[in-house]
Design a protein around this motif. Structure first.
Motif, PDB file in Angstrom:
ATOM      1  N   LEU A   1     -36.503  66.250 107.471  1.00 19.54           N
ATOM      2  CA  LEU A   1     -36.404  67.694 107.647  1.00 19.54           C
ATOM      3  C   LEU A   1     -36.011  68.373 106.344  1.00 19.54           C
ATOM      4  O   LEU A   1     -35.207  67.860 105.558  1.00 19.54           O
ATOM      5  N   ARG A   2     -36.582  69.545 106.135  1.00 17.61           N
ATOM      6  CA  ARG A   2     -36.267  70.306 104.929  1.00 17.61           C
ATOM      7  C   ARG A   2     -36.382  71.781 105.251  1.00 17.61           C
ATOM      8  O   ARG A   2     -37.047  72.163 106.216  1.00 17.61           O
ATOM      9  N   ASP A   3     -35.749  72.612 104.457  1.00 16.40           N
ATOM     10  CA  ASP A   3     -35.812  74.058 104.649  1.00 16.40           C
ATOM     11  C   ASP A   3     -36.181  74.691 103.321  1.00 16.40           C
ATOM     12  O   ASP A   3     -35.331  74.909 102.462  1.00 16.40           O
ATOM     13  N   THR A   4     -37.466  74.958 103.125  1.00 18.23           N
ATOM     14  CA  THR A   4     -37.937  75.572 101.886  1.00 18.23           C
ATOM     15  C   THR A   4     -38.347  77.023 102.090  1.00 18.23           C
ATOM     16  O   THR A   4     -38.938  77.640 101.201  1.00 18.23           O
ATOM     17  N   SER A   5     -38.056  77.566 103.276  1.00 15.62           N
ATOM     18  CA  SER A   5     -38.396  78.969 103.534  1.00 15.62           C
ATOM     19  C   SER A   5     -37.508  79.886 102.713  1.00 15.62           C
ATOM     20  O   SER A   5     -36.319  79.615 102.521  1.00 15.62           O
ATOM     21  N   ASN A   6     -38.082  80.947 102.182  1.00 14.67           N
ATOM     22  CA  ASN A   6     -37.304  81.892 101.384  1.00 14.67           C
ATOM     23  C   ASN A   6     -37.952  83.265 101.473  1.00 14.67           C
ATOM     24  O   ASN A   6     -39.033  83.428 102.040  1.00 14.67           O
TER      25      ASN A   6
ATOM     26  N   ALA B   1     -32.641  91.046 108.272  1.00 15.07           N
ATOM     27  CA  ALA B   1     -31.408  90.265 108.325  1.00 15.07           C
ATOM     28  C   ALA B   1     -31.738  88.812 108.036  1.00 15.07           C
ATOM     29  O   ALA B   1     -32.812  88.324 108.407  1.00 15.07           O
ATOM     30  N   CYS B   2     -30.841  88.122 107.367  1.00 14.69           N
ATOM     31  CA  CYS B   2     -30.998  86.696 107.102  1.00 14.69           C
ATOM     32  C   CYS B   2     -29.749  85.993 107.619  1.00 14.69           C
ATOM     33  O   CYS B   2     -28.623  86.354 107.221  1.00 14.69           O
ATOM     34  N   MET B   3     -29.948  84.984 108.482  1.00  8.13           N
ATOM     35  CA  MET B   3     -28.828  84.394 109.191  1.00  8.13           C
ATOM     36  C   MET B   3     -28.903  82.870 109.182  1.00  8.13           C
ATOM     37  O   MET B   3     -29.983  82.280 109.205  1.00  8.13           O
ATOM     38  N   HIS B   4     -27.726  82.250 109.195  1.00  8.50           N
ATOM     39  CA  HIS B   4     -27.643  80.799 109.343  1.00  8.50           C
ATOM     40  C   HIS B   4     -28.041  80.419 110.767  1.00  8.50           C
ATOM     41  O   HIS B   4     -27.788  81.191 111.710  1.00  8.50           O
ATOM     42  N   PRO B   5     -28.676  79.263 110.968  1.00  9.16           N
ATOM     43  CA  PRO B   5     -29.088  78.869 112.318  1.00  9.16           C
ATOM     44  C   PRO B   5     -27.964  78.897 113.349  1.00  9.16           C
ATOM     45  O   PRO B   5     -28.196  79.271 114.508  1.00  9.16           O
ATOM     46  N   LYS B   6     -26.743  78.535 112.955  1.00 14.22           N
ATOM     47  CA  LYS B   6     -25.618  78.582 113.897  1.00 14.22           C
ATOM     48  C   LYS B   6     -25.318  80.014 114.310  1.00 14.22           C
ATOM     49  O   LYS B   6     -25.128  80.316 115.492  1.00 14.22           O
ATOM     50  N   SER B   7     -25.297  80.916 113.346  1.00 16.65           N
ATOM     51  CA  SER B   7     -25.050  82.327 113.653  1.00 16.65           C
ATOM     52  C   SER B   7     -26.177  82.904 114.490  1.00 16.65           C
ATOM     53  O   SER B   7     -25.950  83.707 115.400  1.00 16.65           O
TER      54      SER B   7
ATOM     55  N   LEU C   1     -35.593  92.451 115.939  1.00 10.76           N
ATOM     56  CA  LEU C   1     -34.555  92.833 116.890  1.00 10.76           C
ATOM     57  C   LEU C   1     -34.035  94.219 116.526  1.00 10.76           C
ATOM     58  O   LEU C   1     -33.541  94.431 115.416  1.00 10.76           O
ATOM     59  N   PHE C   2     -34.192  95.174 117.437  1.00 11.42           N
ATOM     60  CA  PHE C   2     -33.757  96.552 117.208  1.00 11.42           C
ATOM     61  C   PHE C   2     -34.378  97.123 115.937  1.00 11.42           C
ATOM     62  O   PHE C   2     -33.735  97.866 115.180  1.00 11.42           O
ATOM     63  N   GLY C   3     -35.633  96.753 115.664  1.00 12.77           N
ATOM     64  CA  GLY C   3     -36.342  97.241 114.490  1.00 12.77           C
ATOM     65  C   GLY C   3     -36.036  96.498 113.210  1.00 12.77           C
ATOM     66  O   GLY C   3     -36.543  96.863 112.146  1.00 12.77           O
ATOM     67  N   VAL C   4     -35.221  95.442 113.283  1.00 14.43           N
ATOM     68  CA  VAL C   4     -34.819  94.669 112.103  1.00 14.43           C
ATOM     69  C   VAL C   4     -35.556  93.336 112.093  1.00 14.43           C
ATOM     70  O   VAL C   4     -35.509  92.588 113.075  1.00 14.43           O
ATOM     71  N   ASP C   5     -36.241  93.022 110.989  1.00 13.23           N
ATOM     72  CA  ASP C   5     -36.865  91.714 110.842  1.00 13.23           C
ATOM     73  C   ASP C   5     -35.777  90.665 110.625  1.00 13.23           C
ATOM     74  O   ASP C   5     -34.929  90.824 109.728  1.00 13.23           O
ATOM     75  N   VAL C   6     -35.804  89.600 111.409  1.00 14.14           N
ATOM     76  CA  VAL C   6     -34.752  88.588 111.342  1.00 14.14           C
ATOM     77  C   VAL C   6     -35.320  87.275 110.806  1.00 14.14           C
ATOM     78  O   VAL C   6     -36.350  86.791 111.278  1.00 14.14           O
ATOM     79  N   TYR C   7     -34.646  86.723 109.806  1.00  6.10           N
ATOM     80  CA  TYR C   7     -35.012  85.448 109.206  1.00  6.10           C
ATOM     81  C   TYR C   7     -33.850  84.469 109.358  1.00  6.10           C
ATOM     82  O   TYR C   7     -32.679  84.871 109.395  1.00  6.10           O
ATOM     83  N   ARG C   8     -34.181  83.188 109.427  1.00  5.08           N
ATOM     84  CA  ARG C   8     -33.166  82.132 109.465  1.00  5.08           C
ATOM     85  C   ARG C   8     -33.221  81.335 108.174  1.00  5.08           C
ATOM     86  O   ARG C   8     -34.279  81.172 107.569  1.00  5.08           O
TER      87      ARG C   8
END
Length: 309
Positions: free
Chosen positions: A26-31, A179-185, A222-229
């Motif tokens: 597993l890797r997370d290269t999304s930015n 918004a950019c959020m950690h997976p736990k959050s 969500l509520f007009g906000v693009d959300v990224y993890r």
């Protein structure tokens, strides 16, 4: 009568054999580099400096007219101005491998150890670096919601929206917001959404078409906000420094190395890889070089959303 088994005939058998297939860990290269939410400030190539100064000025409607009588002189208004200096730093990633490791490659997997696969991997790691530097920069937001040790919730999300709408003495960040959020959050926010009784509130849904348009890591609106993890959200050991902002909050500058004298180089987007051979040890090195910096360029356009680690 003795029974011949794998144990008694151990010298004649292998304990296991390699599968010809190799799966990636597993890797997370999304930015956020190509989302339009991070401003590109330029390259330091051929500029004569490793720093770029980003200028801000209060024009195009920031100041209001003043009421005056018929012959009363107009007073001078000082034009507001600011600047942020972004200094590009060097980053590198190196892999060494031996001749025996290379020549004993097994099967036809596309992920076996060879110079091209390692260079391609280094190129992908640039996306990881970009995500890390973006998160580190956003962690310096001067405005934050809630208090330390708080679980992420719908209330926290709304508080961030309100903060941006009231920014800079109620002038308000223009948006659109992301918004950019950690997976736990993010999972805590989703749990809070499920607990809401208001039927106006809906879950975040990202279709395949939306992900293609918005990029990897996009989870919905969500509520007009693009959300990224992102798993690269900064943490001080107590809280994750999630954030909400608009496109004018963060910027980055970079540079692409111009390598002279290397026996072989491979260009991977903003990364340049070079090969180095140590004949005495029969090993080959693949070294990737990149030059990058990310910074907050307008504190009024970003707010931190603290959530417990």
């Amino acid at each position: 009568m003795a029974t011949n088994t794998m144990t008694t005939a151990a010298d004649l058998r292998m304990t296991s054999i390699l599968s010809q297939e190799i799966n990636l860990l597993l890797r997370d290269t999304s930015n956020l580099r190509n989302t339009g939410y991070i401003q590109y400030l330029g390259s330091i190539n051929n500029l004569g400096t490793d720093s770029i100064k980003f200028r801000k000025v209060g024009l195009m409607g920031r100041d209001s007219f003043e009421s005056r009588t018929e012959v009363q002189a107009a007073s001078d208004v000082t034009i507001a101005d600011e600047q942020v200096t972004v200094q590009v730093s060097r980053y590198s990633l190196r892999y060494d491998y031996s001749d025996i490791l290379a020549l004993t490659a097994f099967g036809n997997s596309p992920y076996e150890i060879d110079p091209f696969n390692l260079a391609a991997s280094i190129g992908e790691s640039y996306n990881t670096l970009f995500a890390e530097l973006t998160a580190a920069a956003a962690a310096a937001a001067s405005s934050t919601t809630t208090t330390t040790g708080t679980t992420m919730s719908v209330s926290t999300f709304f508080e961030a929206v309100y903060s941006l709408e009231q920014a800079d003495s109620f002038r308000g960040a223009p948006g659109p917001f992301y918004a950019c959020m950690h997976p736990k959050s993010l999972s805590e926010l989703q749990a809070s959404l499920r607990a809401e009784q208001n039927n106006i509130i809906s879950q975040m849904v990202a279709t395949e078409e939306m992900i293609k348009a918005k990029g990897l890591g996009y989870v919905g609106k969500l509520f007009g906000v693009d959300v990224y993890r992102s798993s690269h959200i900064a943490s001080d050991g107590t809280d994750y420094d999630n954030w909400m902002a608009d496109a004018g909050a963060l910027g980055y500058a970079d540079g692409v190395p111009q390598i002279i004298g290397a026996p072989e180089i491979m260009e991977m987007d903003k990364v340049v890889c070079e090969l180095d051979r140590d004949a005495a040890t029969a090993t080959t090195s693949i070294v990737g070089h990149s030059y990058l910096a990310c910074s907050i360029i307008d504190q009024a356009r970003i707010v931190g959303m603290l959530a417990v680690d």
